[in-house]
Design an enzyme around this catalytic site. Structure first.
Site, PDB file in Angstrom:
ATOM      1  N   HIS A  56       1.996   7.066   1.830  1.00  0.00           N
ATOM      2  CA  HIS A  56       0.887   8.033   1.784  1.00  0.00           C
ATOM      3  C   HIS A  56       0.625   8.627   3.155  1.00  0.00           C
ATOM      4  CE1 HIS A  56      -1.157   4.530   3.453  1.00  0.00           C
ATOM      5  NE2 HIS A  56      -2.136   5.337   3.831  1.00  0.00           N
ATOM      6  N   ARG A  81       0.918  -1.137   0.000  1.00  0.00           N
ATOM      7  CA  ARG A  81       0.000   0.000   0.000  1.00  0.00           C
ATOM      8  C   ARG A  81       0.957   1.184   0.000  1.00  0.00           C
ATOM      9  NH1 ARG A  81      -2.147   4.302  -0.226  1.00  0.00           N
ATOM     10  NH2 ARG A  81      -4.115   4.936   0.752  1.00  0.00           N
TER      11      ARG A  81
HETATM   12 MN    MN Z   1      -3.173   4.985   5.673  1.00  0.00          MN
END
Ligand code: MN
Ligand code: MN
Length: 423
Positions: free
Chosen positions: A132, A129
């Site tokens: 961010h 992922r």
């Molecule tokens: Mn997050």
């Protein structure tokens, strides 16, 4: 898993009825001690079928009815409307990328849930992922497999750790972080909980999108990137993407500079190694909040395991609404709201439950296996009141005056908060 007997009865039923009026016979049946949940449900269904007004000769979504019999044929004690208290990740759109997937249950799907939002995500072995950050605080529990997480502090120190099934993490709003699926299995699956109802996993600040939307001469001036480096930068967001497995945790920590840049704040919590906070014949509860996991300043959690027939006792929480995630088993919950409203719904694994702030509720294990669920709160501490404990802390004559039960009956009520009670 659907109770087979209940399912066949529902499916074979010549007509389905919604139970509109509570007859005195049904109310008596509802208070009949010793009936199992499914026997009670059959009793309610029979009562409804014999009621001409609630007959329903038309179309029905039978699989949905079999999943949630208490919705269509509510216990006679249900009354009025309290708004939605149920949703399921299995209804939420799944965003599938190479390397994993994500789907979310937010205020858009469950409108009363303005305080918390959930995201269920899978990352295959090695997949990321992307780096961010976002506006909400992030709490997480690993549901399967292993992952490596990183988060940067404003003082420039970095936290890097590996998490396994049952472990938690907490990343404060605005702090940049990453998650990577690890071996030895095929990556991981986890649940994220954010403290904003309108949070969206599709609207986070991605490092790839930022560099793609910054003038190249600024990247050169800011980061000393030359023309060839800039040409290699991603043109589109990465979000979830495959990658090779990293080295060991010790190697990664050494590679970034060792102790001198190591975070003094612990952003992970090994709940898999935690002793139960509550352990009774009815099950176990593990409570994690800022008192034992100091980084988790805004989100409190209880992981509840209920044995078959057991109940999470009648209770309420003074400081927040409750957002639930069901991990395993089958149960039902009734939520009580003023002045006389009550709604019962059934819950299965991957479902989300919601309890409005301070509303009374219980959860019963109606299946043959352990019911496992999370109670989540936008709060620094987990707090609850037990109805039993309240009754027993009052002078008995005060209770008799209110509930019309004698002192012998009052003394049978557990005096202390049990949290979970055996069936
Ligand atoms: Mn997050
Ligand atoms: Mn609760």
């Amino acid at each position: 898993m659907i109770d087979k007997e209940k399912e066949s009865e529902l499916l074979e039923s010549p007509s389905r009825r919604s139970f509109l009026g509570a007859s005195s016979a049904a109310l008596a049946a509802a208070t009949f001690a010793g009936l199992t949940a499914s026997a009670q449900q059959r009793e309610n269904t029979r009562e409804a079928e014999s009621d001409h007004s609630s007959s329903d000769p038309g179309q029905e979504n039978m699989p949905l009815l079999a999943e949630n019999p208490d919705s269509n044929t509510p216990p006679p004690t249900d009354h009025g409307d309290i708004g939605p208290i149920w949703y399921s990740f299995d209804l939420a759109r799944k965003r599938v990328e190479e390397g994993g997937w994500t789907h979310q249950v937010t205020q858009r799907e469950l409108p009363p849930s303005t305080e918390l939002t959930g995201v269920n995500m899978r990352l295959t072995r090695g997949s990321f992922r992307e780096l961010h950050w976002h506006t909400a605080d992030e709490w997480a529990i690993m549901l399967n497999g292993n992952a490596r997480v990183t988060v940067l502090n404003p003082d420039g120190t970095i936290f890097i750790d590996d998490v396994s099934k049952g472990d938690l993490w907490f990343f404060p709003a605005g702090f940049p972080h990453s998650i990577q699926g690890l071996g030895p299995g095929d990556g991981c699956e986890f649940l994220l909980v954010f403290d904003e109802g309108m949070f969206s996993e599709d609207n986070t600040f991605l490092i790839s999108a930022w560099v793609a939307h910054t003038p190249p001469e600024i990247l050169t001036k800011n980061s000393n990137l030359d023309r060839s480096a800039i040409a290699r930068l991603p043109k589109d967001e990465l979000y979830i993407f495959p990658a090779d497995l990293p080295g060991s945790l010790a190697q990664d920590k050494a590679a970034v500079g060792g102790k001198s840049v190591e975070s003094s704040i612990q952003y992970t919590f090994k709940m898999s190694a935690m002793a139960p906070t509550v352990n009774t014949a009815g099950g176990e509860v593990r409570i994690v909040d800022s008192r034992n996991f100091p980084a988790s300043k805004s989100i409190a959690a209880a992981l509840v395991t209920l044995k078959p027939g057991g109940i999470r006792e009648l209770h309420w929480h003074p400081n927040a609404s409750e957002w639930q995630f069901y991990l395993a088993g089958k149960g039902r919950m009734t939520v009580f709201m003023p002045p006389t409203r009550a709604r019962t719904m059934d819950f299965n694994a991957n479902d989300v439950g919601y309890v409005p702030p301070v509303a009374g509720h219980y959860i019963e294990n109606t299946g043959n296996t352990d019911l496992v669920f999370l109670e989540m709160f936008k709060a620094d501490q987990y707090l609850d009141f037990s109805m039993n404990n309240w009754i027993r802390r009052l002078p008995p004559e005060m209770v008799t005056t209110h509930l019309n039960i004698d002192e012998a009956a009052i003394r049978k009520i557990p005096a202390e908060k049990q949290v979970v009670i055996a069936g």
